[in-house]
Structure formats: C-alpha cells, structure tokens
Motif scaffolding. Structure first.
Motif, short mmCIF file in Angstrom:
data_model
loop_
_atom_site.label_atom_id
_atom_site.label_comp_id
_atom_site.label_asym_id
_atom_site.label_seq_id
_atom_site.Cartn_x
_atom_site.Cartn_y
_atom_site.Cartn_z
N UNK A 131 0.78 -1.23 0.00
CA UNK A 131 0.00 0.00 0.00
C UNK A 131 0.81 1.28 0.00
N UNK A 132 2.10 1.22 -0.33
CA UNK A 132 2.94 2.41 -0.20
C UNK A 132 2.43 3.58 -1.04
N UNK A 133 1.88 3.29 -2.22
CA UNK A 133 1.39 4.36 -3.10
C UNK A 133 -0.11 4.26 -3.31
N UNK A 134 -0.79 3.61 -2.40
CA UNK A 134 -2.24 3.41 -2.52
C UNK A 134 -3.00 4.51 -1.79
N UNK A 135 -3.89 5.21 -2.51
CA UNK A 135 -4.73 6.21 -1.86
C UNK A 135 -5.57 5.57 -0.77
N UNK A 169 8.87 3.25 5.72
CA UNK A 169 9.00 4.32 6.68
C UNK A 169 8.02 5.46 6.46
N UNK A 170 7.81 5.85 5.19
CA UNK A 170 6.94 6.99 4.94
C UNK A 170 5.48 6.68 5.26
N UNK A 171 5.07 5.45 5.01
CA UNK A 171 3.69 5.07 5.41
C UNK A 171 3.54 5.17 6.93
N UNK A 192 3.39 11.23 -0.27
CA UNK A 192 3.30 11.76 1.10
C UNK A 192 2.90 13.23 1.09
N UNK A 193 3.52 14.01 0.20
CA UNK A 193 3.19 15.44 0.14
C UNK A 193 1.75 15.66 -0.31
N UNK A 194 1.29 14.80 -1.24
CA UNK A 194 -0.11 14.92 -1.70
C UNK A 194 -1.06 14.74 -0.52
N UNK A 195 -0.81 13.74 0.29
CA UNK A 195 -1.73 13.50 1.41
C UNK A 195 -1.58 14.54 2.52
N UNK A 217 2.13 19.00 13.18
CA UNK A 217 3.53 19.03 12.75
C UNK A 217 3.81 17.96 11.71
N UNK A 218 4.60 18.31 10.71
CA UNK A 218 5.02 17.33 9.70
C UNK A 218 6.54 17.27 9.68
N UNK A 219 7.04 16.16 9.19
CA UNK A 219 8.48 16.00 9.00
C UNK A 219 8.74 15.93 7.50
N UNK A 220 8.29 16.96 6.78
CA UNK A 220 8.37 16.98 5.32
C UNK A 220 9.79 16.71 4.86
N UNK A 221 9.90 15.76 3.91
CA UNK A 221 11.22 15.38 3.41
C UNK A 221 11.69 16.32 2.33
#
Length: 451
Positions: free
Chosen positions: A338-342, A371-373, A432-435, A447-451
């Motif tokens: 599901x890494x790229x699943x909406x 990690x990003x999920x 990640x940025x989209x969501x 808070x976000x930890x934007x990459x």
C-alpha cells in the motif's frame, strides 16, 4: 499475576462438561444473541464510528454478562471455566491503568486518555516484511525505525530462513523467530534506538518458540511482551495458561489481544464489540495483563469499513469508560503493497482519527511496511489529538466520500527506497506530500516531518 490464574486452572478440571461443537454452534451464539437483544445493541451502518457513551456502557455490560454466562471453554478438557460477578468485579477494581514500554531514552508510558483528549495516540509501526529474504526484511525494518514518529515496532512474521521454513512446533520455527529477534534488535541499534519497544515475537505461534525467544535474551521483559490471548469465541487451552504463568514467573508483561471475525458466528459489529469486552475480562482474570490490543476483521479478510470501525471504536469506548486499560487497535488496512495506494493512506488516517475519538492509547501495525507510510500514521495520530468525537466523525465521513485512485501494482522495495542510503524514492515523497496537502486542506493543523 492474574488474580484468578490458579482458579482458572483448577476449574478446567472441575467445570461443567460440554462438547465443543455444542458450545461453538449453540450455547455461545444463543447467549450472544440474547444479550444483544437484552441491551438493544444496534449500530447505525451509515456511521463510521460508534461514539455514543450510553451505547458504550451497554456494550460493556453485555460483554461482562457474556463472560459470566458463557465462561471460557477449555479445549483440553472440554470443560467450561466459570467466574462469579464478584470475582470479575475484583479483577476490574485491581486492574492496572498505565504501562511502561521500552527502556532508556526510548522508554514511554501509556497513561489513560479519553475522547477529545489533547494527548496523542502512540504509534507502533510494522517492522520487516512478509518474506524469506532476511536482507529485505532488515531494510524494511530500518526504514520505519529511522522515522522520528516511531514509538515502537511490531515485527512482521518471517516466512523462513534459508531452507528452514517457519513450521509450528519444530526447531525451525524457533530458528526463524530468533533470526527475527536478531534483525529487529540490530535495526533498533542502527537507528540509534536500542531501548525501543519491540512488540511481540510475531514469527512464533507456539509456547515453546515464544519461551525460547525470551530465553535468548534478545526479547526480554524490558523490550517485549508475551501473547496470552483467548482463542476465537471464548475458548482457551493450556497453552494460554502456560504462557500466562511463564510471564508471571519472569516478570514479562502479558500481551492481551482479541481479534473477532465478523459474520462467522458473530452476526455483526455489535456482537464483535461484546466479544472483545468478554475476552478482555477473561484475559485480565487469568493473566493480570494491562496492555490490550483489540481489532476486528470480517470473515472475508477485510479490515476497513463502517462495520469494522464501529466494532473497534465501540469496544475501545466501552473499555475507556469502564476499564481504563492501555488500549490499542489496528492502525492501517493491512495492505502490504500500500505504499502508493490512496485507499491505504486514507485508511491509516481513519484509524488514527477513530482511535483518538474513542479514547484509545495507541495503534499497532500503524501505517505500512515502509518508513513513509509509518511516518504518515505518526503524523495523523498527532493531527487527530484534540478532535472532539463529533469533529472526528465528520472527518471520517469525508474520508469515506473522498475520491481515491485505483491501487497501483505492488512495487519492490528497491523502487520505493534506495537500499544503500535508505532514502525514499521521489514517487513516495510526492505521495506523502499529496496526502499532507489533502489533510491540511481538511482543516487539520499538525507538525510534519516533510522530506
């Protein structure tokens, strides 16, 4: 130790006899249906969470009566272990409401929170992958442990080590479980978090392997817990009681867990929530645990939907108002690709919101394998803190109604992360940025930890 461990053991030899098929197909479902009718438990299928305090109290009373009337069926002796109301009230009165997990700088203490609480949920991420490739398993674990939002992990079961498959009751399962433990410990050290909470030994399915995992010292009372859960539909065996006794002897925290399957013997989320409460009180009686994991699944293998979330939130709210145990539920939809699943990312957000507004203390297997999920789950847990139950339900309805792209084909780890640097691929960062934008547009400030 559980207040009633030895009474439970004794009653497995003296309780009333009953054939297992009669217990399973007649006695248990009939009592369940009668109690559901008595307490008028009927959830609204259009609601994405059950947040009614009065209904939650009714779920708790029905669940308690379920345990008192049905008892626990011992598969070894075909006898029913019964408890009195005074005994169960005594168990409730002496239950622990806090628990400390991990050690040193990674030590955390779960304390009671309530719906609308500003205190966030703790998030325990899945570490590893369903694979026989130990290097791949390690890489997945590293990506979640390096995340700043990682409060602890739950190892994913390993299928095999080399030619040795994970076969229950064989030395090869112990080998596989010890390999899991070595990799998870090494990954935590690499991430600079040697005191991280490591969940439960997930590659183990038998008491022998579970005890061996703790005998090695790789898993121990400071970083891990020991499963003692009741078998589906109010049944136990001596494995459960041996594990509870082993945990008591070695000072290991019991892992109390209940995952009812809806639409088999349970007709819906109402009966699932009742069973969760009954199981929890039973485990509390014989193990004396505190940390509780409760989630439901449909008999079709589905982990999302209004029925699933209503069952999970109803049980959590019932426990919050009547037990105050440190309470966890499932923090994703269980999609390993599901890494790229909406749908997966929305499901993780929904789990965090539902957990927060029903008074849970944390989520297990929160996010996904990468990690990003998992970072997303940690951020959503923070975003959901302070939401009132009404605000949370409105957000859940908007999530249900959101347009979702079709799931992409599963991608190999090397397409999602650089295996050498463990940096995420641009496609994963953009997802990640989209969501992040979607949920900030929904009005969440966090808070976000934007990459």
């Amino acid at each position: 130790m559980g207040k009633l461990l030895w009474e439970t053991i004794q009653r497995t030899t003296t309780g009333p006899l009953m054939a297992e098929d009669k217990f399973e197909t007649e006695f248990f479902p009939n009592v369940l249906a009668d109690l559901q009718a008595k307490y008028k438990l009927e959830f609204d299928p259009d609601e994405p969470a059950m947040i009614d305090p009065d209904m939650a109290d009714a779920v708790f009373q029905a669940g308690k009566e379920l345990l008192l009337e049905v008892g626990l069926y011992c598969k070894n002796t075909r006898r029913i272990v019964k408890y009195t109301e005074d005994e169960i009230e005594g168990v409730i009165a002496t239950a622990r409401h806090e628990i400390t997990l991990g050690f040193d700088r990674q030590e955390i203490t779960l304390t009671p929170r309530s719906p609308g609480d500003e205190k966030r949920l703790y998030t325990f991420f899945p570490a590893g992958a369903l694979t026989t490739d130990t290097e791949l398993y390690r890489n997945y674990a590293l990506t979640v442990m390096q995340e700043p939002t990682c409060d602890g992990v739950i190892p994913i079961p390993l299928y095999a080590v080399g030619d040795f498959k994970n076969i229950a009751d064989s030395p090869s399962q112990t080998l596989v479980c010890l390999t899991e433990a070595r990799i998870i410990n090494d990954a935590a050290t690499w991430a600079g978090k040697p005191g991280l909470f490591l969940g439960i030994p997930m590659s183990a399915t038998t008491p022998l392997t579970l005890m061996s995992a703790f005998g090695s010292g790789l898993y121990n009372r400071r970083n891990c817990t020991l499963p003692v859960q009741i078998i589906q539909d109010m049944r136990i065996d001596y494995d459960r009681l041996n594990l509870a006794f082993f945990a008591e002897q070695h000072g290991i925290e019991p892992w109390m867990s209940c995952s009812p399957a809806l639409y088999a013997y349970l007709t819906g989320p109402e009966q699932g929530a009742m069973e969760i409460i009954a199981h929890t009180l039973g485990m509390l009686a014989y193990s004396g645990g505190a940390l509780t994991q409760a989630m439901s699944v449909s008999v079709h293998g589905t982990y999302i939907g209004n029925d699933i979330s209503c069952c999970n939130t109803a049980a959590a709210l019932a426990a919050d108002r009547n037990l105050k145990l440190p309470w966890l539920s499932f923090g994703s939809m269980g999609n390993p690709a599901g890494a790229l699943s909406d749908t997966s990312w929305y499901a993780t957000a929904a789990a965090c919101i539902g957990g927060s507004i029903s008074g849970m203390e944390g989520l297990w297997l929160a996010g996904g394998s990468t990690g990003f999920e998992s970072r997303w789950a940690g951020e959503m847990a923070r975003a959901a803190a302070g939401l009132s139950p009404k605000e949370g339900v409105e957000l859940l309805k908007r999530i249900n109604a959101a347009e979702k792209s079709p799931d992409p084909s599963p991608m190999h780890f090397s397409k999602l992360y650089d295996p050498k640097t463990l940096n995420p691929a641009p496609e994963l960062v953009e997802h990640y940025r989209k969501f992040t934008r979607i949920f900030q547009d929904l009005g969440l400030d966090y808070p976000t930890w934007t990459h």
